[in-house]
Design a protein around this motif. Structure first.
Motif, PDB file in Angstrom:
ATOM      1  N   ALA A 170       0.868  -0.816   0.594  1.00 48.86           N
ATOM      2  CA  ALA A 170      -0.082   0.247   0.222  1.00 48.86           C
ATOM      3  C   ALA A 170       0.472   1.752   0.253  1.00 48.86           C
ATOM      4  O   ALA A 170       1.498   1.575   0.905  1.00 48.86           O
ATOM      5  N   PHE A 171       0.743   1.851  -1.144  1.00 52.23           N
ATOM      6  CA  PHE A 171       1.238   3.168  -1.012  1.00 52.23           C
ATOM      7  C   PHE A 171       0.212   4.530  -0.943  1.00 52.23           C
ATOM      8  O   PHE A 171      -0.194   4.703  -1.390  1.00 52.23           O
ATOM      9  N   LEU A 172       0.451   4.764   0.393  1.00 53.33           N
ATOM     10  CA  LEU A 172      -0.945   6.200   1.485  1.00 53.33           C
ATOM     11  C   LEU A 172      -0.313   7.161   0.980  1.00 53.33           C
ATOM     12  O   LEU A 172       0.716   7.911   1.464  1.00 53.33           O
ATOM     13  N   ILE A 184      -2.715  -5.637  11.930  1.00 49.38           N
ATOM     14  CA  ILE A 184      -1.229  -5.876  11.346  1.00 49.38           C
ATOM     15  C   ILE A 184      -0.469  -5.819  12.138  1.00 49.38           C
ATOM     16  O   ILE A 184       0.053  -4.655  13.105  1.00 49.38           O
ATOM     17  N   PRO A 185       1.071  -6.237  11.613  1.00 52.32           N
ATOM     18  CA  PRO A 185       2.262  -6.277  13.031  1.00 52.32           C
ATOM     19  C   PRO A 185       2.791  -4.523  12.509  1.00 52.32           C
ATOM     20  O   PRO A 185       2.061  -4.029  11.648  1.00 52.32           O
ATOM     21  N   SER A 186       2.656  -3.786  13.441  1.00 45.81           N
ATOM     22  CA  SER A 186       3.570  -2.404  13.414  1.00 45.81           C
ATOM     23  C   SER A 186       4.765  -2.077  12.655  1.00 45.81           C
ATOM     24  O   SER A 186       4.565  -1.180  12.053  1.00 45.81           O
ATOM     25  N   GLU A 187       5.279  -3.025  12.855  1.00 48.01           N
ATOM     26  CA  GLU A 187       6.239  -2.903  11.994  1.00 48.01           C
ATOM     27  C   GLU A 187       6.430  -2.969  10.208  1.00 48.01           C
ATOM     28  O   GLU A 187       7.095  -2.439   9.318  1.00 48.01           O
ATOM     29  N   ASN A 188       4.855  -3.266  10.177  1.00 45.98           N
ATOM     30  CA  ASN A 188       4.339  -3.255   8.342  1.00 45.98           C
ATOM     31  C   ASN A 188       4.204  -1.792   8.250  1.00 45.98           C
ATOM     32  O   ASN A 188       3.857  -1.631   7.240  1.00 45.98           O
ATOM     33  N   PHE A 189       4.263  -1.265   9.214  1.00 44.87           N
ATOM     34  CA  PHE A 189       3.579   0.561   8.642  1.00 44.87           C
ATOM     35  C   PHE A 189       4.790   1.129   8.654  1.00 44.87           C
ATOM     36  O   PHE A 189       5.900   1.448   9.799  1.00 44.87           O
ATOM     37  N   THR A 190       4.886   1.760   7.606  1.00 45.87           N
ATOM     38  CA  THR A 190       6.397   2.952   7.232  1.00 45.87           C
ATOM     39  C   THR A 190       5.748   3.695   6.773  1.00 45.87           C
ATOM     40  O   THR A 190       5.085   4.303   6.310  1.00 45.87           O
ATOM     41  N   ALA A 191       7.172   5.148   6.963  1.00 45.16           N
ATOM     42  CA  ALA A 191       6.731   6.409   6.635  1.00 45.16           C
ATOM     43  C   ALA A 191       8.167   7.107   6.295  1.00 45.16           C
ATOM     44  O   ALA A 191       8.997   6.214   6.435  1.00 45.16           O
ATOM     45  N   MET A 192       7.552   7.329   5.032  1.00 42.70           N
ATOM     46  CA  MET A 192       8.872   7.894   3.812  1.00 42.70           C
ATOM     47  C   MET A 192      10.151   9.451   4.323  1.00 42.70           C
ATOM     48  O   MET A 192       9.492  10.412   4.285  1.00 42.70           O
ATOM     49  N   THR A 193      10.898   8.746   4.518  1.00 41.27           N
ATOM     50  CA  THR A 193      12.164   9.795   4.591  1.00 41.27           C
ATOM     51  C   THR A 193      13.239   9.633   3.293  1.00 41.27           C
ATOM     52  O   THR A 193      14.214  10.116   3.290  1.00 41.27           O
ATOM     53  N   ARG A 194      13.027   8.686   2.325  1.00 43.66           N
ATOM     54  CA  ARG A 194      13.767   8.087   1.188  1.00 43.66           C
ATOM     55  C   ARG A 194      13.975   9.512  -0.013  1.00 43.66           C
ATOM     56  O   ARG A 194      15.094   9.603  -0.656  1.00 43.66           O
ATOM     57  N   ARG A 226       2.830  -5.099   3.016  1.00 46.60           N
ATOM     58  CA  ARG A 226       3.795  -3.183   3.648  1.00 46.60           C
ATOM     59  C   ARG A 226       3.283  -2.244   3.334  1.00 46.60           C
ATOM     60  O   ARG A 226       2.547  -1.970   1.749  1.00 46.60           O
ATOM     61  N   VAL A 227       2.926  -1.575   3.956  1.00 46.03           N
ATOM     62  CA  VAL A 227       2.200   0.034   3.727  1.00 46.03           C
ATOM     63  C   VAL A 227       3.680   0.651   3.695  1.00 46.03           C
ATOM     64  O   VAL A 227       4.380   1.705   5.105  1.00 46.03           O
ATOM     65  N   LEU A 228       3.688   1.935   3.365  1.00 45.45           N
ATOM     66  CA  LEU A 228       4.407   3.215   3.058  1.00 45.45           C
ATOM     67  C   LEU A 228       3.706   4.348   2.975  1.00 45.45           C
ATOM     68  O   LEU A 228       2.739   4.150   2.325  1.00 45.45           O
ATOM     69  N   VAL A 229       2.809   4.804   3.789  1.00 49.53           N
ATOM     70  CA  VAL A 229       2.699   6.503   4.190  1.00 49.53           C
ATOM     71  C   VAL A 229       3.353   7.753   3.477  1.00 49.53           C
ATOM     72  O   VAL A 229       5.146   7.600   3.879  1.00 49.53           O
ATOM     73  N   VAL A 230       3.176   8.260   2.164  1.00 52.12           N
ATOM     74  CA  VAL A 230       3.532   9.468   2.039  1.00 52.12           C
ATOM     75  C   VAL A 230       3.119  10.640   2.535  1.00 52.12           C
ATOM     76  O   VAL A 230       3.545  11.262   2.071  1.00 52.12           O
ATOM     77  N   GLY A 231       1.579  10.420   2.585  1.00 49.17           N
ATOM     78  CA  GLY A 231       1.420  11.956   2.389  1.00 49.17           C
ATOM     79  C   GLY A 231       1.535  12.545   4.033  1.00 49.17           C
ATOM     80  O   GLY A 231       1.870  12.158   4.781  1.00 49.17           O
ATOM     81  N   ASN A 232       1.833  13.885   4.208  1.00 53.58           N
ATOM     82  CA  ASN A 232       2.436  14.144   5.579  1.00 53.58           C
ATOM     83  C   ASN A 232       1.220  14.564   6.481  1.00 53.58           C
ATOM     84  O   ASN A 232       0.238  14.697   5.825  1.00 53.58           O
TER      85      ASN A 232
END
Length: 332
Positions: free
Chosen positions: A84-86, A147-157, A125-131
């Motif tokens: 998921a690309f949020l 869903i495991p909390s480690e499956n949620f990430t935020a984008m600093t790439r 696997r969830v990537l949050v892009v929205g600020n």
């Protein structure tokens, strides 16, 4: 070829998605042998625009793309997705405070967390892009307890890519010759772009970036401030927030999460903090991570000098304040 996987992109009629969808569909993220079905979520008002995006995806005639599901219903959008690309959120406009952004967006990520919890695969696997991405990711994870909390990430790439590009430009090197630049903390102006562990390849040798640059004052002032303020600088120039570079960074983030990092190399991801490096626990904090078999791990044992300590503490404090504000907004 393997079975198609389902991938959702929210804010799918928006600017970031316009660049991102093609990258995903043609295999830049999940590989040249992984077919996929794209789920495209946006608000009812944007369905006409989204119809045009669906037409363009069809007209690209991409062999890996086996289906497209445009919808304004989160239950449909998140059904059986593996990634998921949020992206969808109210964008930051010139002069807007982060608290204004938080108030507008935190409710969106509560709803999406609930939808992921009910409908997505449990290993999604969830990537949050929205600020504000870090705190949005935290709230999203809280409302998806199955869903495991480690499956949620935020984008600093995006910040990492910006920092890498600044060092490459300073040294007159190709950007691919720079690695292990770290973004610590929040995707905000308090983030800490850290070049003290970065390495560069130059003249057939591998050097510490700081040894190649030979200017600690630049690394702690101009470099840090340029990366911290780059988003605002882009907004001032194009009257809109970063889109093409944000899409590229989202693709980079998810590709590395699925495929892993090279030995000895690490990347920056906003993940739920376990308190490593004296950071506050239970906030989404950007750390250097290595990735293997789809699992990220915070890189341990890096030296944190007094300057770095001060920077980590400042961004950690902001994240704790954002968390408090977010909980107040949604009444959790």
């Amino acid at each position: 070829m393997s079975e198609p996987i389902r991938v959702v992109v929210t804010g799918a009629a928006g600017q970031i998605a316009y660049s991102l969808l093609y990258m995903i569909a043609k295999g830049d993220v999940f590989g040249p042998n992984q077919p996929l079905i794209l789920h495209l979520l946006d608000i009812p008002l944007m369905m006409g625009v989204l119809e045009g995006v669906v037409m363009e995806l069809a007209d690209c005639a991409i062999p890996l793309l086996r289906g497209v599901v445009p919808t304004d219903d989160p239950a449909v959008a998140f059904k059986d997705v593996s990634a998921a690309f949020l992206v969808g959120s109210m964008p930051r406009k010139q002069g807007m405070e982060r608290k204004d952004l938080l108030s507008a967006n935190v409710r969106i990520f509560k709803v999406q967390g609930e939808a992921l919890d009910k409908h997505a695969k449990k290993d999604v696997r969830v990537l949050v892009v929205g600020n504000p991405a870090n705190t949005n990711a935290l709230i999203c994870s809280k409302y998806a307890p199955s869903i495991p909390s480690e499956n949620f990430t935020a984008m600093t790439r995006l910040d990492q890519n910006r920092a890498q590009a600044q060092i490459a430009a300073r040294l007159g090197l190709p950007v691919g010759n720079v690695s292990n630049v770290i973004i610590w903390g929040n995707h905000s102006s308090t983030q800490y772009p850290d070049a003290s562990h970065a390495v560069v390849q130059t003249d057939g040798k591998q050097l510490k970036a700081s040894d190649a640059i030979k200017d600690d004052n630049w690394l702690r002032s101009v470099f840090v401030e340029t990366v911290q303020k780059r988003g605002a600088t882009v907004i001032a120039a194009r009257q809109m927030s970063s889109a093409m570079s944000a899409a590229k960074a989202a693709a980079d983030h998810m590709r590395d999460w699925f495929n892993g990092t090279a030995p000895g190399q690490f990347v920056s991801m906003g993940v739920v903090s376990d308190g490593s490096y004296g950071t506050p626990k239970d906030v989404v904090f950007s750390f250097p991570v290595s990735i293997k078999n789809g699992k990220w791990e915070i890189v341990q044992g890096l030296t944190i000098d007094d300057f770095s300590r001060k920077m980590l503490d400042a961004t950690g404090k902001e994240l704790e304040e954002e968390k408090t504000d977010a909980v107040g907004i949604i009444g959790a």
